[in-house]
Design an enzyme around this catalytic site. Structure first.
Site, mmCIF file in Angstrom:
data_model
loop_
_atom_site.group_PDB
_atom_site.id
_atom_site.type_symbol
_atom_site.label_atom_id
_atom_site.label_comp_id
_atom_site.label_asym_id
_atom_site.label_seq_id
_atom_site.Cartn_x
_atom_site.Cartn_y
_atom_site.Cartn_z
ATOM 1 N N ASP A 160 42.021 49.538 50.307
ATOM 2 C CA ASP A 160 41.973 48.183 49.749
ATOM 3 C C ASP A 160 40.655 48.040 49.002
ATOM 4 O O ASP A 160 39.969 49.041 48.739
ATOM 5 C CB ASP A 160 42.122 47.123 50.862
ATOM 6 C CG ASP A 160 42.863 45.870 50.361
ATOM 7 O OD1 ASP A 160 42.345 45.212 49.443
ATOM 8 O OD2 ASP A 160 43.946 45.566 50.870
ATOM 9 N N HIS A 210 55.841 42.305 45.837
ATOM 10 C CA HIS A 210 56.282 40.950 45.508
ATOM 11 C C HIS A 210 55.179 40.150 44.815
ATOM 12 O O HIS A 210 55.435 39.043 44.347
ATOM 13 C CB HIS A 210 56.834 40.235 46.743
ATOM 14 C CG HIS A 210 55.802 39.718 47.691
ATOM 15 N ND1 HIS A 210 56.094 38.788 48.654
ATOM 16 C CD2 HIS A 210 54.485 39.992 47.851
ATOM 17 C CE1 HIS A 210 55.014 38.510 49.358
ATOM 18 N NE2 HIS A 210 54.025 39.224 48.884
#
Length: 450
Positions: free
Chosen positions: A276, A322
């Protein structure tokens, strides 16, 4: 007497509520209540009891709408939106966050502590009370309800509400403007979120410069992953690995490692790498339990760049795609290709929209609402099974789509594909790949530094 849909629903509610209530009584568990002290941990129910509870909720939702009638259904929309106002107020001023269970305070004291007008405070909290946030046992006296106490004592839940009211609410009011101004856009900077927050760069870039904001988002994701139906225990179901080395699982966009930590306890023979932003993985490494430091590591990586971990067994994405339209999702998948060995799995844990009419209107409302929230955010979307298959094919035909499975009790689907090629493939600066299949063309501009 002829039974109507309303009486059918009432019967469903009664029978399934009785089944749920009987289970609680037999197991000496507290009955459903918004007034009693809530349990420390979420209640884990057997599948049949959880199903009974869900059926009662779905039937009661439909019965409520049915009894309201067509005009009442429309007129109820405005009052429902006021719950967001209440939560925004409580979260912004941390109302009750220092109030213990059973303790009393007053509107006057809350107003003083928050540097607010007393009448404004009283009006906002009395509105909140109609949504079972706080109680007023006597005139002017304020105490926690189970819901307001849960919000006050659970920092991860508070972070989730923070993201809802601070990040997502205002773009909902701009969606009609955005789809009129930018019809069919796949660009994040042409979204309702960009309009509402007056952005001049990508939202994640803005968040990265604000440690409090990125921590709130990370904590909100931790709350989401801890919720019933989002546990990751089913992710590796059916996966078999061969070879002398421990299988490697790369958790891309894995925040502070919540999924990998859970899986590492279930699969101690595997190696987990969480990727990340630098700020996020630093927090994750700092909080990693001591007993998992050999099995879970953290790496700063931007998934808009080529994947640095080569020949892993699984490349995993949870609630990543998404956030992005097809144009950008294809780019994310293509950045994996130079790292992939034959047989490597790409596993995605995300929403899969069911065919129309398969689930209740109550569940479909949640899914369709989430779909439009993602449209608001970055012009992204939730996908049906065919959309997921098409996404892999568009990224590269050497991805073999393995299908979508919906584990029992899960709110997220597991979407899987396998890499079928053993050839070296290099991603070109324009977003195409070179290999025996030739150029696949340019899909999206490189987004450096995201």
């Amino acid at each position: 007497m002829t039974l109507t849909r309303a009486t059918d629903l009432a019967s469903l509610i009664a029978s399934n509520t009785a089944k749920y209530n009987d289970y609680l009584l037999k197991n000496d568990l507290p009955p459903p209540s918004l007034d009693l002290l809530p349990p420390e941990a979420p209640l884990r129910l057997p599948d049949d009891i959880s199903t009974a509870r869900e059926l009662a909720i779905e039937a009661s939702h439909e019965l409520h709408e049915l009894l309201c009638g067509p005009i009442g259904l429309i007129m109820n929309a405005a009052p429902r939106s006021t719950r967001i106002m209440s939560l925004h107020f409580v979260h912004t001023y941390k109302v009750g966050y220092n109030l213990g269970w059973g303790e009393k305070t007053t509107f006057a004291q809350i107003a003083k502590d928050c540097n607010l007008d007393e009448e404004d405070t009283r009006r906002m909290l009395r509105l909140a009370m109609t949504d079972y946030l706080f109680t007023e046992p006597e005139n002017g006296v304020v105490m926690h309800s189970a819901a307001s106490y849960e919000l006050a004592r659970n920092p991860l839940l508070s972070a989730w509400i923070g993201v809802t009211v601070q990040e997502n609410w205002s773009p909902m009011l701009k969606i009609s403007e955005a789809i009129s101004k930018y019809p069919g856009s796949e660009e994040p900077m042409e979204s309702a979120y960009a309009i509402a927050h007056n952005l001049s760069e990508m939202p994640f870039k803005v968040w990265e410069r604000d440690p409090k904001r990125i921590k709130q988002f990370s904590d909100a994701m931790a709350f989401l992953h801890s919720d019933s139906g989002f546990q990751p225990s089913h992710i590796l179901l059916g996966c078999q690995f061969s070879g002398p080395d421990p299988p490697t699982f790369v958790d891309i966009g894995g925040s502070q490692g919540h999924v990998s930590i859970s899986l590492a306890r279930l699969h101690p023979n595997m190696k987990f790498i969480v990727q990340d932003t630098p700020q996020t993985v630093a927090l994750g490494a700092e909080q990693l339990p001591e007993d998992l430091k050999d099995g879970v590591t953290f790496m700063a990586h931007d998934f808009w760049n080529e994947q640095p971990v080569k020949d892993a067994d699984v490349y995993f994405f949870r609630c990543i795609f998404h956030d992005w339209s097809d144009k950008y999702s294809v780019r994310i998948l293509r950045n994996l290709i130079p790292a992939l060995k034959k047989g490597a799995r790409v596993i995605i844990s995300d929403v899969c929209i069911p065919p129309k009419g398969v689930v209740s209107m109550y569940k479909e409302h949640w899914i369709r609402g989430l779909d439009v929230v993602m449209k608001c955010f970055t012009n992204a979307k939730e996908r049906e099974a065919g959309d997921w298959a098409a996404l892999f094919t568009k990224a590269d035909p050497r991805f073999k789509f393995l299908g979508v499975r919906m584990p029992p009790g899960s709110k997220d689907a597991v979407i899987e594909a396998e890499w079928t090629s053993a050839e070296d493939v290099k991603v070109q600066p324009n977003g195409s790949e070179s290999g025996t299949n030739g150029s696949l063309g340019s899909e999206a501009p490189i987004l450096n530094g995201m």
